[in-house]
Write an enzyme that holds these catalytic residues in place. Structure first.
Site, PDB file in Angstrom:
ATOM      1  CD  GLU A   1     -83.531 -17.508  63.733  1.00 18.02           C
ATOM      2  OE1 GLU A   1     -83.020 -17.923  62.684  1.00 18.02           O
ATOM      3  OE2 GLU A   1     -83.724 -16.298  63.956  1.00 18.02           O
TER       4      GLU A   1
ATOM      5  CG  ASP B   1     -82.656 -22.600  53.204  1.00 19.87           C
ATOM      6  OD1 ASP B   1     -82.993 -22.080  54.282  1.00 19.87           O
ATOM      7  OD2 ASP B   1     -82.009 -21.988  52.347  1.00 19.87           O
TER       8      ASP B   1
HETATM    9  N1  SAH Z   1     -90.945 -18.401  56.868  1.00 24.40           N
HETATM   10  C1  SAH Z   1     -90.768 -17.084  57.411  1.00 24.40           C
HETATM   11  C2  SAH Z   1     -89.773 -16.271  56.609  1.00 24.40           C
HETATM   12  C3  SAH Z   1     -88.374 -16.760  56.796  1.00 24.40           C
HETATM   13  S1  SAH Z   1     -87.196 -15.712  56.065  1.00 24.40           S
HETATM   14  C4  SAH Z   1     -92.136 -16.381  57.411  1.00 24.40           C
HETATM   15  O1  SAH Z   1     -92.975 -16.710  56.601  1.00 24.40           O
HETATM   16  O2  SAH Z   1     -92.315 -15.509  58.258  1.00 24.40           O
HETATM   17  C5  SAH Z   1     -85.720 -16.624  56.378  1.00 24.40           C
HETATM   18  C6  SAH Z   1     -85.075 -16.438  57.727  1.00 24.40           C
HETATM   19  O3  SAH Z   1     -84.102 -17.446  57.929  1.00 24.40           O
HETATM   20  C7  SAH Z   1     -84.291 -15.142  57.875  1.00 24.40           C
HETATM   21  O4  SAH Z   1     -84.306 -14.697  59.209  1.00 24.40           O
HETATM   22  C8  SAH Z   1     -82.873 -15.510  57.405  1.00 24.40           C
HETATM   23  O5  SAH Z   1     -81.881 -14.947  58.212  1.00 24.40           O
HETATM   24  C9  SAH Z   1     -82.802 -17.027  57.493  1.00 24.40           C
HETATM   25  N2  SAH Z   1     -82.576 -17.761  56.232  1.00 24.40           N
HETATM   26  C10 SAH Z   1     -82.596 -19.125  56.151  1.00 24.40           C
HETATM   27  N3  SAH Z   1     -82.441 -19.524  54.882  1.00 24.40           N
HETATM   28  C11 SAH Z   1     -82.325 -18.408  54.117  1.00 24.40           C
HETATM   29  C12 SAH Z   1     -82.192 -18.182  52.709  1.00 24.40           C
HETATM   30  N4  SAH Z   1     -82.163 -19.188  51.835  1.00 24.40           N
HETATM   31  N5  SAH Z   1     -82.116 -16.907  52.273  1.00 24.40           N
HETATM   32  C13 SAH Z   1     -82.153 -15.872  53.148  1.00 24.40           C
HETATM   33  N6  SAH Z   1     -82.308 -16.037  54.478  1.00 24.40           N
HETATM   34  C14 SAH Z   1     -82.408 -17.287  54.978  1.00 24.40           C
END
Ligand code: SAH
Length: 230
Positions: free
Chosen positions: A12, A196
């Site tokens: 980001e 998403d």
């Molecule tokens: N893939 C990452 C985890 C991502 S968590 C890993 O394995 O390390 C999701 C991140 O994107 C968070 O920072 C949150 O702010 C944002 N985000 C995007 N979609 C989201 C969703 N459906 N629910 C919660 N947070 C979401």
């Protein structure tokens, strides 16, 4: 003026650091902060790591240790409002912690005594974002963002968040950053591009679109910075 630019994940802030060019790295409180001067204005950039606790720590550090007086957050989010598609931008008008629950004592979801269900974002920064959007010919939706310490990938959870907060999008850092900025009287702006739709396919969609959506958000944030420093 000293501007804080935050993300939660490396992807980001990568496009922001790229645009800013060279910077000084300072390690503080188990994180890295990137300091630079852009068009004569001091800027501090950092990604907090995921979730409310880490984002609280980073926002507080940027304000209290690095003395930033404005905070811009750039990142990705899951859409709730069906009008939001992958890559679309949403600007938070107000934010709430959807997983803050002491309803057992008769309080509404998201509320604890001494706090409030919603924290409102800075109106003049939102106005500025409308100008930037107009200039770019882009649509940026203003809406409610719900924040919690969980990656939401379930329509039942989503529906519950709509029921309590009428939220348009959800993520994991915005409301905690908002609480910090509000308490310390720092104008803040939370921007998210959709990665998403927070339903069963969310993790696949996130993996596919997180990087491209992060770039969309970061590019818009840098246009905001250009406007602020002008
Ligand atoms: N893939 C990452 C985890 C991502 S968590 C890993 O394995 O390390 C999701 C991140 O994107 C968070 O920072 C949150 O702010 C944002 N985000 C995007 N979609 C989201 C969703 N459906 N629910 C919660 N947070 C979401």
């Amino acid at each position: 003026m000293k501007i804080a630019i935050m993300g939660a994940m490396p992807e980001e802030i990568a496009p922001i650091l790229e645009k800013l060019g060279s910077y000084k790295t300072t390690k503080y409180a188990d994180n890295e902060y990137y300091e630079t001067t852009y068009k004569g204005v001091e800027i501090v950039v950092a990604y907090s790591k995921i979730g409310k606790v880490f984002s609280t720590l980073t926002a507080s550090t940027m304000i209290q240790y690095f003395n930033c007086d404005k905070l811009l957050f750039s990142g990705v989010a899951g859409a709730i409002n069906p009008s939001l598609k992958i890559g679309d931008l949403i600007v938070a008008s107000k934010l709430s912690q959807h997983d803050l629950d002491i309803t057992a004592f008769g309080h509404p979801m998201g509320f604890v005594p001494g706090g409030s269900v919603f924290v409102e974002a800075d109106k003049s920064l939102i106005e500025l974002s409308n100008k930037v959007a107009l200039e770019l010919g882009k649509t940026v939706q203003e809406g409610i963002i719900a924040t919690g310490d969980q990656f939401v990938h379930d329509t039942v959870v989503k529906d519950n968040i709509v029921k309590h907060f009428k939220a348009d999008a959800l993520e994991m850092e915005g409301a905690s950053v908002a609480v910090v900025c509000n308490a310390l009287n720092i104008p803040f702006f939370i921007l998210r591009a959709i990665s998403d739709t927070a339903d069963t396919d969310a993790s696949f969609s996130f993996d596919e679109f997180m990087e491209s959506s992060a770039i969309i958000s970061a590019e818009f944030i840098m246009r905001m910075v250009d406007k602020i420093v002008d």
